[in-house]
Design an enzyme around this catalytic site. Structure first.
Site, PDB file in Angstrom:
ATOM      1  N   HIS A  66      32.852  66.561 -34.404  1.00  9.50           N
ATOM      2  CA  HIS A  66      33.278  66.498 -32.992  1.00  9.50           C
ATOM      3  C   HIS A  66      34.560  67.307 -32.782  1.00  9.50           C
ATOM      4  O   HIS A  66      35.644  66.909 -33.193  1.00  9.50           O
ATOM      5  CB  HIS A  66      33.522  65.039 -32.583  1.00  9.50           C
ATOM      6  CG  HIS A  66      33.791  64.869 -31.117  1.00  9.50           C
ATOM      7  ND1 HIS A  66      32.981  64.112 -30.290  1.00  9.50           N
ATOM      8  CD2 HIS A  66      34.770  65.361 -30.325  1.00  9.50           C
ATOM      9  CE1 HIS A  66      33.464  64.143 -29.057  1.00  9.50           C
ATOM     10  NE2 HIS A  66      34.552  64.905 -29.049  1.00  9.50           N
ATOM     11  N   HIS A  68      36.398  70.429 -29.882  1.00  7.40           N
ATOM     12  CA  HIS A  68      36.297  71.247 -28.658  1.00  7.40           C
ATOM     13  C   HIS A  68      36.885  72.616 -28.985  1.00  7.40           C
ATOM     14  O   HIS A  68      38.097  72.827 -28.854  1.00  7.40           O
ATOM     15  CB  HIS A  68      37.064  70.592 -27.505  1.00  7.40           C
ATOM     16  CG  HIS A  68      36.530  69.256 -27.113  1.00  7.40           C
ATOM     17  ND1 HIS A  68      35.801  69.054 -25.957  1.00  7.40           N
ATOM     18  CD2 HIS A  68      36.574  68.055 -27.740  1.00  7.40           C
ATOM     19  CE1 HIS A  68      35.443  67.775 -25.880  1.00  7.40           C
ATOM     20  NE2 HIS A  68      35.905  67.141 -26.958  1.00  7.40           N
ATOM     21  N   GLN A 161      32.861  68.346 -18.631  1.00  6.76           N
ATOM     22  CA  GLN A 161      34.200  67.730 -18.704  1.00  6.76           C
ATOM     23  C   GLN A 161      34.589  67.001 -17.421  1.00  6.76           C
ATOM     24  O   GLN A 161      35.223  65.958 -17.458  1.00  6.76           O
ATOM     25  CB  GLN A 161      35.230  68.821 -19.018  1.00  6.76           C
ATOM     26  CG  GLN A 161      36.672  68.367 -19.014  1.00  6.76           C
ATOM     27  CD  GLN A 161      37.040  67.522 -20.220  1.00  6.76           C
ATOM     28  OE1 GLN A 161      37.190  68.028 -21.313  1.00  6.76           O
ATOM     29  NE2 GLN A 161      37.181  66.221 -20.012  1.00  6.76           N
ATOM     30  N   HIS A 219      30.463  61.670 -24.725  1.00  2.00           N
ATOM     31  CA  HIS A 219      31.799  61.068 -24.750  1.00  2.00           C
ATOM     32  C   HIS A 219      31.651  59.743 -24.009  1.00  2.00           C
ATOM     33  O   HIS A 219      31.429  59.728 -22.795  1.00  2.00           O
ATOM     34  CB  HIS A 219      32.798  61.951 -24.000  1.00  2.00           C
ATOM     35  CG  HIS A 219      33.298  63.126 -24.769  1.00  2.00           C
ATOM     36  ND1 HIS A 219      32.468  64.139 -25.171  1.00  2.00           N
ATOM     37  CD2 HIS A 219      34.547  63.435 -25.208  1.00  2.00           C
ATOM     38  CE1 HIS A 219      33.198  65.038 -25.830  1.00  2.00           C
ATOM     39  NE2 HIS A 219      34.451  64.636 -25.872  1.00  2.00           N
ATOM     40  N   GLU A 222      35.704  56.535 -23.538  1.00  2.00           N
ATOM     41  CA  GLU A 222      36.968  56.945 -24.171  1.00  2.00           C
ATOM     42  C   GLU A 222      38.104  56.546 -23.246  1.00  2.00           C
ATOM     43  O   GLU A 222      38.704  57.363 -22.546  1.00  2.00           O
ATOM     44  CB  GLU A 222      36.999  58.457 -24.436  1.00  2.00           C
ATOM     45  CG  GLU A 222      38.233  58.855 -25.244  1.00  2.00           C
ATOM     46  CD  GLU A 222      38.402  60.350 -25.415  1.00  2.00           C
ATOM     47  OE1 GLU A 222      37.635  61.113 -24.800  1.00  2.00           O
ATOM     48  OE2 GLU A 222      39.315  60.756 -26.163  1.00  2.00           O
ATOM     49  N   ASP A 318      38.333  66.320 -33.063  1.00  2.00           N
ATOM     50  CA  ASP A 318      38.310  66.374 -31.595  1.00  2.00           C
ATOM     51  C   ASP A 318      39.059  67.597 -31.075  1.00  2.00           C
ATOM     52  O   ASP A 318      38.488  68.404 -30.359  1.00  2.00           O
ATOM     53  CB  ASP A 318      38.885  65.087 -30.989  1.00  2.00           C
ATOM     54  CG  ASP A 318      38.422  64.863 -29.552  1.00  2.00           C
ATOM     55  OD1 ASP A 318      37.476  65.545 -29.121  1.00  2.00           O
ATOM     56  OD2 ASP A 318      39.011  64.014 -28.869  1.00  2.00           O
ATOM     57  N   TRP A 324      45.118  68.111 -25.086  1.00  3.44           N
ATOM     58  CA  TRP A 324      45.038  66.686 -25.398  1.00  3.44           C
ATOM     59  C   TRP A 324      45.777  66.331 -26.683  1.00  3.44           C
ATOM     60  O   TRP A 324      46.180  65.201 -26.890  1.00  3.44           O
ATOM     61  CB  TRP A 324      43.563  66.255 -25.527  1.00  3.44           C
ATOM     62  CG  TRP A 324      42.830  66.348 -24.237  1.00  3.44           C
ATOM     63  CD1 TRP A 324      42.754  65.398 -23.259  1.00  3.44           C
ATOM     64  CD2 TRP A 324      42.088  67.473 -23.752  1.00  3.44           C
ATOM     65  NE1 TRP A 324      42.016  65.854 -22.206  1.00  3.44           N
ATOM     66  CE2 TRP A 324      41.595  67.120 -22.476  1.00  3.44           C
ATOM     67  CE3 TRP A 324      41.798  68.741 -24.258  1.00  3.44           C
ATOM     68  CZ2 TRP A 324      40.820  67.988 -21.715  1.00  3.44           C
ATOM     69  CZ3 TRP A 324      41.019  69.609 -23.493  1.00  3.44           C
ATOM     70  CH2 TRP A 324      40.538  69.233 -22.235  1.00  3.44           C
TER      71      TRP A 324
HETATM   72 FE   FE2 Z   1      35.987  64.972 -27.408  1.00  2.00          FE
END
Ligand code: FE2
Length: 423
Positions: A66, A68, A161, A219, A222, A318, A324
């Protein structure tokens, strides 16, 4: 008669997922694992490369299940995330993605993949934001998937997203992404405008996955909200569609906040399906709990309990240096170590399990078990670690000495060798 080999590894400690390791020689020829034995005969012609591993681990490669890649290496652009929350991250990315170009996405993704590969990652599942009207992130990552295929296997998830229904065009952009060749359908039900939209989005994701014969990776929940209830919808859809192991619930951090009565009910439902879970402990220990005072929640799903029940759990980074999470190096031993700490998995079998979550379990999540593993005849994808077992690999964050992809040595790193200078 002994044959010739491309690479011969002597005296390596071959890892097995659930049995003790054994010291063996491994021979590689024509891109495949040609032989594994306690002592292989000297070949008629010397192997092109031969290494005496002196008991170092031979492991299947790390699987990053996982990440991005479209946002990787953008931390601070156009500004830093000061609150450290998921939602400020989404706002910053919304601004940054206005200036995306294919070259920008490809350059950063390939730089990140090389960084990962040099640390032993040879299988990656990346989400690509498909809530941007030109699908630049998705198109860029699909090109990258092809550009790196000789040394890295990349899966791309069509990830909305901003929500499937957050914008009128997003639903058709998702479908367009599947037509362009995305490997999996993603989602973000907890970020849809209403609970009803969230439920509807999960149903739509399963519908598209069945129609286009793709995997599902959502997702899911979360958020610290103990009322987030989309995991139960994913489980119900997985049971009714019989998609089971083709389905993954990513993050599921709310599962860590549910009351036990509800969590135990979900655990029971999970026994009727075999969906995969992905936890991302590096980022969720930092993103979650931001609205808590004290005690602050850990913000990670129930990894230990899911593992104890036999659910497939893998781990992801991630993010690497993005809106993030400004930290991160791509090192999967770092992820496994954080899981051992945050999920309190410090028993010996639990530490081994954390290692398996970044290797075999990740392969199961990605549905690539046929091409993954150390058995004779499998594609020669393997790594050598400067450690004698999984526990030492995680404890010392061991160096990955050699990375072999599809039968070729693609990277090597000398383990550090500090010298004591005081007599
Ligand atoms: Fe993610």
């Amino acid at each position: 008669m002994s044959q010739s080999y491309d690479i011969l590894l002597r005296h390596g400690r071959l890892l097995h997922p659930n049995q003790p390791s054994e010291v063996v020689d491994v021979a590689i020829a024509d891109g495949k694992i040609a032989a594994v034995a306690s002592q292989l005969d000297q070949p008629a012609r010397p192997a092109r490369l031969e290494f005496d591993l002196q008991g170092q681990i031979i492991s299947p490669p790390f699987v990053e299940s996982h990440i991005h890649l479209d946002s990787a290496l953008t931390a601070g652009e156009p500004r830093w995330n000061q609150s450290g929350t998921l939602f400020e991250g989404i706002e910053i990315w919304r601004d940054r993605k206005q200036s995306l170009t294919l070259e920008d996405v490809k350059e950063r993704a390939i730089a990140t993949l090389k960084q990962q590969a040099m640390q032993g990652v040879l299988f990656v599942r990346s989400h690509a934001d498909v809530s941007e009207k030109n699908l630049i992130a998705l198109k860029g990552l699909l090109e990258v998937r092809d550009l790196v295929k000789d040394w890295m296997t990349l899966q791309v998830v069509a990830f909305p997203q901003d929500g499937v229904y957050g914008n009128p065009q997003n639903e058709s952009l998702m479908e367009e992404a599947l037509k362009l060749g995305a490997d999996a359908v993603g989602g973000i039900p907890h970020y849809e405008l209403t609970h009803e939209d969230g439920v509807r989005s999960v149903h739509r994701i399963f519908e598209l996955a069945e129609q286009y014969d793709r995997l599902v990776d959502i997702h899911c929940d979360e958020i610290d909200d103990d009322q987030a209830r989309f995991l139960e919808v994913v489980i119900a859809c997985a049971i009714r569609s019989s998609m089971g192991s083709r389905v993954t619930a990513s993050h599921t951090t709310a599962f860590g906040s549910y009351n036990n009565a509800y969590a135990f009910k979900l655990m029971g439902f999970l026994q009727h399906t075999c969906i995969n879970f992905i936890a991302n402990p590096l980022i969720n220990i930092t993103l979650q709990g931001r609205t808590d005072t004290y005690p602050k929640r850990r913000g990670v799903t129930r990894v230990k309990e899911l593992w104890q029940q036999g659910q497939n759990v893998s781990l992801g980074h991630d993010c690497i240096q993005d809106p993030w999470y400004s930290l991160g190096t791509g090192n999967m031993l770092n992820v496994a170590s954080m899981a051992a700490h945050v999920c309190q998995m410090t028993g010996t079998s639990e530490i081994d399990a954390c290692y398996n979550m970044v290797t075999w379990n990740g392969a199961k999540t990605l549905h690539i078990e046929d091409q993954y593993g150390l058995e004779v005849g499998k594609p020669a994808n393997l790594i050598v670690l400067d450690a004698e077992n999984r526990y030492e690999a995680i404890r010392r964050q061991a160096t990955v000495s050699y990375v072999i992809s599809q039968g070729k040595l693609i990277a090597s790193t000398e383990p550090p060798s500090p010298q004591w200078k005081l007599g």
